[in-house]
Scaffold this motif. Structure first.
Motif, mmCIF file in Angstrom:
data_model
loop_
_atom_site.group_PDB
_atom_site.id
_atom_site.type_symbol
_atom_site.label_atom_id
_atom_site.label_comp_id
_atom_site.label_asym_id
_atom_site.label_seq_id
_atom_site.Cartn_x
_atom_site.Cartn_y
_atom_site.Cartn_z
ATOM 1 N N LEU A 1 1.859 7.232 -8.939
ATOM 2 C CA LEU A 1 0.607 6.660 -8.442
ATOM 3 C C LEU A 1 -0.337 7.750 -7.975
ATOM 4 O O LEU A 1 -1.541 7.695 -8.203
ATOM 5 N N ILE B 1 -3.376 3.540 -1.943
ATOM 6 C CA ILE B 1 -3.403 2.754 -3.170
ATOM 7 C C ILE B 1 -2.735 1.425 -2.915
ATOM 8 O O ILE B 1 -1.593 1.377 -2.441
ATOM 9 N N VAL C 1 -2.612 -2.013 -10.040
ATOM 10 C CA VAL C 1 -3.304 -1.281 -8.983
ATOM 11 C C VAL C 1 -4.512 -2.101 -8.573
ATOM 12 O O VAL C 1 -5.408 -2.344 -9.370
ATOM 13 N N THR D 1 0.829 -1.207 0.000
ATOM 14 C CA THR D 1 0.000 0.000 0.000
ATOM 15 C C THR D 1 0.862 1.256 0.000
ATOM 16 O O THR D 1 1.823 1.353 0.766
ATOM 17 N N VAL E 1 -8.124 1.440 -4.870
ATOM 18 C CA VAL E 1 -7.817 2.829 -4.529
ATOM 19 C C VAL E 1 -8.829 3.285 -3.500
ATOM 20 O O VAL E 1 -10.023 3.046 -3.653
#
Lengths: 347, 607
Positions: free
Chosen positions: B297, B352, B335, B244, B338
């Protein structure tokens, strides 16, 4: 052919012998066991060994934790146990403390009564009467010996003085040589010769005793040897003791490395340890000293006295980023090729 | 010492008084506890030699149940055991009726506990509820600890904690900074009573592998492990790695704040358009986007570090600095999720979660439950693996040399039990001390023989490469293996040239900073000892912090080149007679620092 081969192994110009010696002693040092296993009866039982002993030697400690002196006897008496035993009685240090079992003070009468331990008295080969007369002789007191009891009239009733006399008497030496320690007899297995081991290192006194072979006496106390025989002898003791200690733990370090360390420690005519207060603290270069412990002290000293660093050592050159004057860094081009041709033209 | 020295009594650490007969006092408290007069949570410890008593009733003490012995007899009689079996009473009944009591670490020091009922002597005060309860959680959930060397058992306790598995059922909703998730976790065939009672079979952390005790062309020397490629492709050790990344819109004194958005090209430290291409309009990356190292990101702009700059040259546009979160070097993935929320300080907070697939590869770590760890050295195609008469190809090849010197007989017993269990299609109990080791071996051997296998677990095997039959028979079984979270892909790093520190101009340190490996003092000494002076200079200067410095010939001070006047200048005596000297930048810093102390170091230089 063999000679050529041998020459290959000789130290060459510019070889960093000091660093190699330090590494050769330092690396096995990491493998040494702090408390090693002892065999009963072997002298290593009574002496410090292993890493603590190495540290002691290398730091040039004034007094070894366990001093030992090997006393060899004159050729004429060396083969006789009785003669050796007699020598033990002459040398072995017996203090009042070690033979007295109990002390009573009578402040009202100004008397001190000592009760001796039979066991200790017999072991030290003395008699109660002998002890009593020794006290009379040394201190001038009236003494009365009865069995294992000695009564001493101190001649004063002041408790403070009686107590002071008690301490003086208890610390006095009954027989033997002060600083010689306890002495034991050993026999050399090959020559069948008897020799003595003392747990003290006062070789200066012991060497003068008749019957002691003054050419063979040896101790592990580096400073005692230094005082009596000088630096050269002390150097040998350092190297021998290092080799002996490493040998006990079956660690093979070439004698030349140890000899070099001993040489470095004694090179100035006295004995210096290798640490901050010895070799490292006396390096010529400011930067080298500042790089090793007490940085500020050396920089301040250099600033106050305007020291100059001539950049001759290894550490300082590493620090500034110059080529180190060791190995391949020791050789320089004496003359350039172009210049060589110029010389030819002149002629 | 006085014969009847008074004993101080401390209640939860506070001195509350003195007792004269400590033994009687302590036994009264204990009796009161057993009969239910005072709470069962009270523990008393009597320190006889130090003359004090500690009574504890506070929180946070770890306690363990013991059966009480009275008059040399266990209070847990056959009668009560029968009642327990018939479910007439439960464990709480035993506790309430003074048959079982809980002791904390301090009171345990006053107790003499027998392992089993037959060991009881008049001196014993308690007996273990079950002998296996002498172990802690991790050890009691692993099989046959009594057959292993204690050193290996201690290692096992650490490995269990490092294993990948189903660490939480809600892993999907969590934003752990790091998470490891095994694809096909299995319940171990050989497990223990504690394992089942603790409900770990609902979230296991390993797989049952067919293990052959065989070398493989030297590839499993020194604790290396050879894996079967077919097994790996079918899911052995396959796992996900979650990581994360977090960022928030911070507020600064003076009303300024960060903004999460795609940084404008005018921002200080702008990396270039394509680095921000994966961000959506809000400056945050979209889920299920493939990301590689260097990808942004979370786009973020922050106010500049120093006040004056914020005005900008024209004063119209606010000057900003790019402060985006970038995927770290060496990492790739997708990913996964989110999350946009608010921090306790009421700022916008973004988390994220990146997911990446971790198929076992050379360099990943595996361990059995007996302290037998190993690193994968080769993943062999199934056709090249050894195989048995019946065509079974092992999943993993363990070097037989790793067993005798480590004394992990439990590993062998587990393999045998696992094999027997697989053949019979049932679980095997491996609880510590539950049965005699030889009896267990015979039982598993019998089960194997019934199904036509060798009772010692050995198999005739053939070399997959040559097809030749091995002369020796090879011990093969089923053991439970954990994949530990030490994986090469998270650890490996390379550098040839790269970042340097600002202060010293020397290379940076550590993986996170693309650092180099330190050539330390002892390494320096080896080169000195060898006499390689020029190599030493190359390592310590040319490959590190070399700088060229102008040294004034007159005063020995460092000068500089004036680009406007195009001359060398000495700040001390204004001369321009210089020598250019090559030196370590760290040394230049040292000279500067000494100068800052009002000491003037001078350099005398030769041409």
């Amino acid at each position: 052919m063999a000679k050529e081969e041998k020459n290959k192994f000789r130290v060459q110009y510019g070889e960093a012998v000091g660093t190699v010696a330090a590494q050769s002693l330092g690396e096995p040092g990491t493998q040494m066991i702090l408390r090693s296993f002892h065999y009963a009866g072997v002298e290593s039982t009574i002496s410090t060994s292993g890493l603590p002993r190495i540290v002691e030697l290398v730091d040039a400690k004034k007094k070894p934790t366990t001093p030992i002196t090997y006393i060899y006897l004159d050729k004429g008496i060396a083969k006789s146990f009785d003669k050796a035993d007699e020598m033990v009685r002459k040398i072995s240090e017996v203090t009042m403390n070690s033979v007295v079992r109990r002390v009573d003070e009578n402040f009202a009468k100004g008397k001190i009564r000592l009760i001796l331990s039979s066991q200790e008295v017999e072991a030290a080969r003395i008699t109660t009467k002998g002890v009593a007369s020794k006290i009379s002789k040394d201190f001038g007191f009236e003494t009365k010996a009865d069995g294992r009891t000695i009564e001493i009239s101190v001649g004063t009733r002041d408790p403070k003085k009686v107590r002071a006399e008690r301490v003086r008497i208890m610390n006095s030496i009954i027989s033997g040589i002060e600083g010689a320690g306890k002495v034991m007899i050993r026999q050399d297995e090959q020559t069948k010769e008897f020799y003595l081991i003392a747990s003290g290192s006062d070789i200066e006194s012991i060497i003068d005793i008749p019957g002691v072979d003054s050419t063979r006496i040896i101790t592990n106390d580096v400073f005692a040897v230094y005082r009596l025989f000088g630096v050269e002898a002390a150097r040998n003791v350092i190297a021998d003791e290092l080799a002996k200690t490493l040998n006990e733990q079956k660690i093979g370090v070439n004698r030349r490395h140890l000899a070099l360390i001993a040489d470095a420690m004694t090179a100035r005519g006295n004995i210096k340890g290798v640490g901050r207060h010895g070799l490292s603290g006396e390096k010529g270069s400011v930067l080298a000293r500042a790089a090793y412990e007490e940085t500020v002290k050396h920089l301040v000293h250099a600033a106050v006295y305007g020291e100059i660093d001539h950049m001759n050592g290894v550490t300082e050159n590493v620090l500034v980023g110059k080529q180190v004057p060791v190995g391949t860094g020791t050789v320089k081009l004496a003359i350039k090729k172009e210049d060589l041709s110029k010389i030819g033209k002149k002629k | 010492m006085v014969k009847n020295e008074a004993t101080h009594v401390y209640l939860n650490g506070r001195d509350i008084g003195i007792v004269e007969d400590p033994a009687k006092f302590v036994s009264e408290i204990r009796n009161a506890r057993r009969t239910g007069v005072i709470s069962g949570e009270v523990n008393v410890a009597h320190y006889g030699k130090q003359h004090y008593i500690n009574i504890n009733s506070d929180r946070g003490r770890v306690r363990k149940p013991y059966v009480i012995i009275e008059n040399g007899k266990s209070k847990l009689t056959q009668e009560i055991i029968e009642k327990l079996k018939n479910k007439e009473i439960n464990f709480n009944y035993l506790f309430r009726n003074g048959i079982v009591e809980y002791l904390d670490a301090e009171e345990e020091e006053n107790a003499l506990v027998a392992f089993e009922e037959k060991d009881i002597t008049p001196k014993h005060t308690h007996v273990e509820v079950d002998i296996a309860s002498i172990f802690g959680f991790t050890v009691s959930t692993s099989p046959y600890p009594e057959h292993n060397s204690i050193a290996r058992q201690a290692m096992l306790a650490n490995f269990i904690k490092q294993s990948q598995g189903l660490y939480a059922i809600n892993f999907n909703q969590r934003f752990d900074s790091r998470g490891y998730l095994l694809f096909y976790p299995q319940v171990p065939i050989v497990n223990t009573v504690s394992y089942r009672k603790a409900n770990i079979q609902k979230h296991p952390s390993g797989q049952n592998l067919v293990v052959a005790l065989s070398t493989y062309y030297g590839y499993n020397m020194q604790d290396a492990v050879v894996l079967n490629r077919a097994s790996v492709e079918r899911g052995v050790g396959r796992s996900l790695f979650y990581k994360t990344y977090t960022d928030e819109e911070r507020r600064y004194p003076g009303g300024q704040r960060d903004r999460l958005k795609i940084p404008p090209a005018t921002a200080e430290g702008y990396m270039g358009e394509h680095f921000y291409s994966k961000l959506s309009d809000d400056g945050i990356i979209e889920p299920e986007m493939d990301v590689e190292e260097g990808d942004v990101l979370i786009g973020k702009v922050s106010p500049p570090r120093f006040l004056e700059e914020s005005m900008g040259p024209s004063g119209i546009e606010e000057k900003v600095r790019d402060d985006s979160t970038v995927l770290k070097t060496g990492e790739t993935g997708v990913v996964d999720s989110v999350m946009v929320t608010e921090s306790p300080g009421a700022t916008k907070l973004v988390k994220i979660r990146i997911r990446s697939l971790r198929v076992p590869e050379n360099g990943d770590k595996f361990a059995s439950r007996h302290g037998q760890k190993g690193v994968t050295s080769l993943i062999v195609p199934p056709e090249d693996m050894p195989f048995t008469d019946s065509g079974i190809i092992p999943d993993l090849l363990l070097n037989p040399h790793s067993v005798p010197s480590r004394m992990t007989f439990g590993h062998l017993l587990e393999e045998l039990a696992g094999k027997a269990g697989s053949v019979k299609g049932r679980m095997i109990d491996g609880t510590a001390f539950a049965e005699d080791g030889l009896d267990r071996m015979d039982a598993y051997g019998k089960m194997l023989e019934e199904s036509g296998f060798d009772k010692y677990g050995e198999e005739e095997m053939y070399d997959g490469i040559t097809g030749m039959k091995f002369k020796a028979r090879i011990f093969t079984g089923v053991a439970y293996y954990n994949r530990l979270y030490h994986m090469v892909s998270n650890k490996m790093q390379v550098r040839s040239r790269g970042k340097v520190q600002i202060l010293t101009h020397q290379p940076t340190e550590g993986k996170a900073r693309q650092g180099a490996l330190r050539f330390g003092e002892m390494e320096r000494d080896t080169l000195i000892g060898y006499g390689a002076s020029l190599l030493l200079k190359e390592r310590l200067l040319d490959q590190s912090d070399k700088t060229n410095v102008l040294v004034c010939k007159q005063c020995g001070n460092i000068g500089y080149y004036d680009h406007v006047k195009r001359v060398n200048v000495c700040p001390i005596d204004k001369s321009s007679d210089f020598v250019e000297v090559e030196m370590s930048y760290a040394f230049k810093v040292l000279l500067d620092e000494i100068k800052s102390l009002h000491i003037m170091p001078r350099m005398k230089v030769n041409e």
